[in-house]
Design an enzyme around this catalytic site. Structure first.
Site: not given
Ligand code: NAP
Length: 412
Positions: A57, A120
């Protein structure tokens, strides 16, 4: 032509193809790529739109020619659309997905002290959404941060807890990242995990009467938004609820409980035939694991020894998804078996009239007597069950159909 997919490292357990199949008739492929392969794939891959998951991502961000506001703020992209001029537009629909999850839960976050567990990729999106919704203060709890699991008592006044760690996720079912009894003011729990449907954290919230929601809604809502970006078509707002209900029903196991001889194995076989679900039978699994029949174990080693084996077998079976499971008649006698089954299943009680129950080949029914056993256990069966189905012993197909229809209709 619209052509979509998912880019990530390990995608074998992804639900995305199934969710996008609900959303449109565009192809949706899985692309497993290493970090080194990402640039070439993103620039030249065979897609018009693509979702991005762990661990890429952030990796894809530098290849975008345009970023949405949320992608810019979070530094994270989970949806890419190829633009007509060949450029790439990156968005972060996880922020939208979590916002929709909070709205659907009915839990108020505005002005609430909120702990987000984990630092995260998902945590960054959750924090962005929470701040936009007015949660304050929002504190990140990280194993290596100033706020960590060793000093949680300084935040015992937290009102909302969000689990953005993988603790409790399949196949590591059971453990919880925090003990909720440390937070007496807690008024809501969000767990981004959706497999199992109820993590250890959510099971504890349920026992303490704290509203809790798993991450399936977020997963589906972010996919709906991605699909809108891929196709340019706005979706009806009810589509997310519909997909969540359908997936929740399909992913949860159907566990059959009831008196010995109430028809659990037969009805399970019918449910398997009607729905295509894989079937498991705890007694058959015990034979496979120990090489002995339940009646032999009970007669030789006693009921307690048998129950301990049964719980272990149940734990292994019930953490899987989408099965139909026939259990032994005595599973309800051990309170710990409730969480084992409830974590990822709908529990169905087969209610067969006493005069149709046989004790043949069933040592406990024989020694205690069927009537005494019925009186001893009935209350427990009712406490464990989500729904009850009458089984008069003559129409197994109708009973199986009733169970499937009732659970599917309720989106259970
Ligand atoms: P990630 O980037 O790997 O981050 C997870 C974070 O959890 C880590 O940075 C770590 O934070 C913490 N963590 C990891 N192992 C831990 C352990 N054993 N004990 C305590 N903390 C631990 O993963 P992610 O993408 O953020 O995903 C996190 C979870 O959210 C996963 O379960 C994922 O499936 C789920 N998720 C769900 C959705 C949804 O749509 N429902 C979307 C995205 C993610 P610290 O090192 O700071 O403690």
């Amino acid at each position: 032509m619209v052509s979509c997919g998912l880019l990530g490292a390990k995608l074998i357990h992804s639900y995305s193809p199934e969710i996008h199949a609900f959303l449109g008739d565009y192809p949706y492929e899985l692309y497993e790529k290493s970090a080194e392969e990402v640039e070439d794939f993103v620039l030249h891959g065979p897609f018009t739109g693509i979702n991005v998951t762990i661990p890429h991502k952030k990796t894809v961000v530098p290849f975008m020619t345009e970023l949405s506001e949320t992608a810019r703020r979070t530094g994270s992209v989970n949806t890419i659309v190829r633009l007509p001029d060949g450029g790439l537009y990156g968005d972060n629909t996880d922020v939208y997905g979590f916002t929709e999850m909070v709205k659907a839960s009915g839990i108020e976050v505005k002005g609430m002290k909120t702990l987000v567990l984990g630092s995260g990729g998902a945590s960054v999106s959750v924090i962005d959404a929470l701040k936009t919704m007015g949660a304050a203060p929002v504190i990140t709890v990280s194993r290596s941060g100033g706020d960590n699991y060793g000093n949680l008592d300084r935040h015992s006044d937290a009102k909302i807890i969000v689990n953005a760690t993988p603790v409790g996720m399949y196949p590591g079912n059971g453990p919880s990242p925090v003990d909720l009894s440390m937070f007496p003011a807690c008024a809501g729990v969000f767990d981004l995990i959706y497999n199992p449907a109820r993590t250890g954290l959510m099971l504890q919230a349920e026992k303490l009467g704290i509203p809790a929601m798993n991450g399936l809604y977020m997963l589906v809502a972010q996919a709906v938004r991605s699909s809108e970006l891929f196709t340019g078509n706005k979706r009806d707002s009810s589509i997310t609820d519909k997909i969540v209900r359908a997936l929740d029903f399909r992913m949860k196991n159907i566990v059959l409980i009831g008196m010995p001889g109430s028809g659990k194995s037969l009805i399970a076989k019918k449910i398997k035939a009607f729905s295509g679900r894989e079937m498991a039978d705890t007694d058959a699994e015990i034979v496979k694991t120990t090489g002995r029949r339940p009646s032999e174990i009970i007669e030789a080693d006693g009921e307690e020894a048998f129950r301990a084996i049964e719980t272990e077998v149940l734990k292994n079976i019930c953490k899987r998804s989408g099965l139909v499971i026939a259990t032994g008649g005595g599973v309800v006698t051990r309170p710990e078996n409730y969480d084992v089954m409830h974590q990822n299943s709908n529990i169905v009680l087969l209610d067969r009239p006493l005069d149709l129950l046989s004790s043949k080949g069933r040592p406990i029914s024989k020694s205690k007597g069927v009537k005494a056993l019925y009186e001893e256990r009935w209350r427990l069966y009712e406490q464990f069950a989500d729904i009850k189905a009458k089984n008069d012993g003559y129409r197994a197909g109708a009973v199986a159909g009733y169970v499937l229809k009732t659970l599917e209709g309720a989106g259970k």
